[in-house]
Design a protein around this motif. Structure first.
Motif, mmCIF file in Angstrom:
data_model
loop_
_atom_site.group_PDB
_atom_site.id
_atom_site.type_symbol
_atom_site.label_atom_id
_atom_site.label_comp_id
_atom_site.label_asym_id
_atom_site.label_seq_id
_atom_site.Cartn_x
_atom_site.Cartn_y
_atom_site.Cartn_z
ATOM 1 N N THR A 75 0.853 -1.197 0.000
ATOM 2 C CA THR A 75 0.000 0.000 0.000
ATOM 3 C C THR A 75 0.882 1.237 0.000
ATOM 4 O OG1 THR A 75 -1.625 -1.225 1.314
ATOM 5 C CG2 THR A 75 -1.903 1.173 1.167
ATOM 6 N N GLY A 76 0.662 2.111 -0.977
ATOM 7 C CA GLY A 76 1.446 3.341 -1.048
ATOM 8 C C GLY A 76 1.232 4.024 -2.385
ATOM 9 N N PRO A 77 1.759 5.245 -2.546
ATOM 10 C CA PRO A 77 1.617 5.986 -3.803
ATOM 11 C C PRO A 77 2.441 5.339 -4.927
ATOM 12 C CG PRO A 77 3.062 7.160 -2.301
ATOM 13 C CD PRO A 77 2.497 6.014 -1.523
ATOM 14 N N PRO A 78 2.295 5.821 -6.172
ATOM 15 C CA PRO A 78 2.996 5.206 -7.311
ATOM 16 C C PRO A 78 4.499 5.043 -7.102
ATOM 17 C CG PRO A 78 1.398 6.801 -8.106
ATOM 18 C CD PRO A 78 1.403 6.917 -6.614
ATOM 19 N N GLU A 79 5.151 6.062 -6.562
ATOM 20 C CA GLU A 79 6.597 5.978 -6.359
ATOM 21 C C GLU A 79 6.953 4.847 -5.402
ATOM 22 O OE1 GLU A 79 4.679 8.598 -5.985
ATOM 23 O OE2 GLU A 79 5.609 10.443 -6.712
ATOM 24 N N ALA A 80 6.174 4.714 -4.332
ATOM 25 C CA ALA A 80 6.423 3.669 -3.345
ATOM 26 C C ALA A 80 6.179 2.289 -3.944
ATOM 27 C CB ALA A 80 5.523 3.886 -2.127
ATOM 28 N N GLN A 81 5.151 2.179 -4.782
ATOM 29 C CA GLN A 81 4.864 0.907 -5.448
ATOM 30 C C GLN A 81 6.047 0.490 -6.320
ATOM 31 O OE1 GLN A 81 2.462 -1.149 -4.969
ATOM 32 N NE2 GLN A 81 0.994 0.095 -3.830
ATOM 33 N N PHE A 82 6.562 1.444 -7.087
ATOM 34 C CA PHE A 82 7.680 1.177 -7.997
ATOM 35 C C PHE A 82 8.880 0.652 -7.202
ATOM 36 C CE2 PHE A 82 11.280 2.096 -10.675
ATOM 37 C CZ PHE A 82 10.820 2.023 -11.975
ATOM 38 N N LYS A 83 9.196 1.333 -6.100
ATOM 39 C CA LYS A 83 10.374 0.968 -5.318
ATOM 40 C C LYS A 83 10.182 -0.371 -4.599
ATOM 41 C CE LYS A 83 12.399 4.538 -3.157
ATOM 42 N NZ LYS A 83 12.479 5.746 -2.299
ATOM 43 N N ALA A 84 9.023 -0.556 -3.965
ATOM 44 C CA ALA A 84 8.778 -1.782 -3.203
ATOM 45 C C ALA A 84 8.726 -3.000 -4.120
ATOM 46 C CB ALA A 84 7.476 -1.656 -2.415
ATOM 47 N N GLN A 85 7.950 -2.889 -5.198
ATOM 48 C CA GLN A 85 7.848 -4.023 -6.109
ATOM 49 C C GLN A 85 9.198 -4.326 -6.762
ATOM 50 O OE1 GLN A 85 4.326 -4.012 -8.770
ATOM 51 N NE2 GLN A 85 3.504 -2.403 -7.459
ATOM 52 N N GLY A 86 9.924 -3.273 -7.144
ATOM 53 C CA GLY A 86 11.221 -3.476 -7.789
ATOM 54 C C GLY A 86 12.201 -4.195 -6.891
ATOM 55 N N ARG A 87 12.216 -3.818 -5.613
ATOM 56 C CA ARG A 87 13.127 -4.484 -4.679
ATOM 57 C C ARG A 87 12.757 -5.959 -4.484
ATOM 58 N NH1 ARG A 87 16.466 -1.724 -0.776
ATOM 59 N NH2 ARG A 87 17.791 -0.405 -2.070
ATOM 60 N N ILE A 88 11.439 -6.233 -4.480
ATOM 61 C CA ILE A 88 11.001 -7.627 -4.308
ATOM 62 C C ILE A 88 11.423 -8.458 -5.518
ATOM 63 C CG2 ILE A 88 8.968 -9.142 -4.172
ATOM 64 C CD1 ILE A 88 7.671 -6.890 -2.421
#
Length: 382
Positions: free
Chosen positions: A261-274
């Motif tokens: 859960t988070g804004p677009p930037e947070a989604q990009f970073k979290a998903q990318g790290r996973i």
């Protein structure tokens, strides 16, 4: 018309010395052939070695596509050129050395022919990644891609514009036993690495929160959580997102759902790290890219627009992003009148699809709002 650098000081005492060749792809191949000829002649005269292999350094993020599905690309190059090609194991990679060694054995002529085909595949993979990243820059307004970290190597995600211009697509390398580097190492490390946290640009107050459910292999849950939950806590802080792992649906469940859960930037970073973590921890075959399934919810009244007439929009989405986009038919909307859209693909494909779908939903919402505002106004005028 090329420049050749022999790196003697950097590798003092090493059995092999890298040789960097700066030129066009054709010029690099020609120089590589000449260097192999010189070394083979020396080996013949001194009888120190029977065969001089060609060794090419390639960034790990490109190697999977060189190998191809079930090793088909590499096997074809071997068959077409009469060479034997091996690639150094993933275990040899470190935070300081993200490159793998491609060793080509055969006659000088055969190795030279194989080099042309190998570089063609690597260049194609690299250029596709550059295009994908450039597309990302337009997907999230104000997103500073150079400050995003998606792999935990501590390196920058993207080069500066100046760096990109300076490092033309390929600065190949040969080494003393024929080793050759596929590109400016700093540039490729920049393209596929990540910066320290905290470099992200200032966000607008109260950015729109998005929820994405990402499905990971059950056996990877421990790696994502980390010892005493340290990794998932660090990841949440780094990305600026809430990250939770849902309980297993059953004892034999092969996948677990990660709720981000988070804004677009947070989604990009979290998903990318996973995605990056799963690749680093070898939860996927080294020969394949990490592809995961993501679920996002859209208002039921917008689902038709995502599909498009006769499936036109969803087909265009799939062609544009290279992700598989599925809007299951006959879904019963949940309590919020939303339905699920499934997205399956590698990281950039998934991100592009997610952003495009949310763009469509936003357009539909704006049209609905205009329609709702216009109705009472027209009645009032009567």
């Amino acid at each position: 018309m090329k420049r050749v650098d022999i790196h003697r000081k950097e590798n003092a005492g090493a059995a092999e010395k890298p040789i960097t060749i700066h030129a066009t792809p054709e010029g690099c191949s020609e120089a590589c052939r000449m260097i192999l000829d010189i070394m083979q002649k020396e080996a013949d005269e001194t009888k120190l070695a029977e065969e001089i292999p060609l060794k090419i350094l390639a960034h790990n993020s490109l190697v999977g596509r060189l190998i191809g599905k079930e090793g088909r690309n590499l096997k074809k190059i071997e068959q077409d050129t009469g060479t034997k090609i091996t690639i150094s194991p993933l275990q040899d990679l470190t935070i300081y050395n993200p490159e793998r060694t491609i060793t080509v054995k055969g006659s000088t002529e055969a190795c030279s022919n194989a080099e042309v085909e190998i570089m063609k595949k690597l260049r194609e993979a690299y250029e596709n990644d550059v295009v994908a990243i450039n597309q990302q820059a337009n997907l999230i307004p104000g997103l500073n891609l150079s400050a995003l970290g998606i792999f935990s190597t501590g390196l920058s995600m993207l080069p500066s514009t100046r760096g990109a211009a300076a490092a033309a697509p390929y600065h190949p390398f040969a080494q003393q036993s024929g080793r050759r580097r596929t590109s400016s190492s700093a540039y490729l490390s920049g393209l596929y690495g990540a910066p320290p946290a905290g470099a992200f640009p200032h966000q607008h107050p109260l950015p729109e929160q998005e929820i994405v459910n990402l499905f990971i292999p059950t056996q990877a849950v421990g790696a994502i959580i980390g010892k005493k939950g340290q990794h998932i806590k660090q990841l949440a802080r780094f990305a600026g997102a809430s990250i939770k792992i849902a309980p297993a649906e059953g004892p034999d469940a092969s996948e677990r759902m990660v709720i981000i859960t988070g804004p677009p930037e947070a989604q990009f970073k979290a998903q990318g790290r996973i995605f990056g973590k799963l690749k680093e921890e070898n939860f996927f075959n080294p020969k394949e890219e990490v592809k995961l399934e993501a679920h996002i919810k859209v208002p039921s009244f917008a689902a038709g627009r995502v599909i498009g007439k006769g499936g036109k929009t969803v087909n265009e989405l799939q062609n544009l992003t290279s992700a598989e986009v599925i809007v299951p038919r006959d879904q019963t909307p949940d309590e919020n009148e939303e339905v699920i859209v499934k997205i399956i693909g590698h990281f950039f494909a998934s991100q592009t699809a997610q952003r495009k779908i949310r763009e469509i939903v936003q357009q539909v919402k704006q049209q609905e709002q205009k329609h709702a505002q216009g109705a009472p106004a027209s009645q009032h005028s009567k």
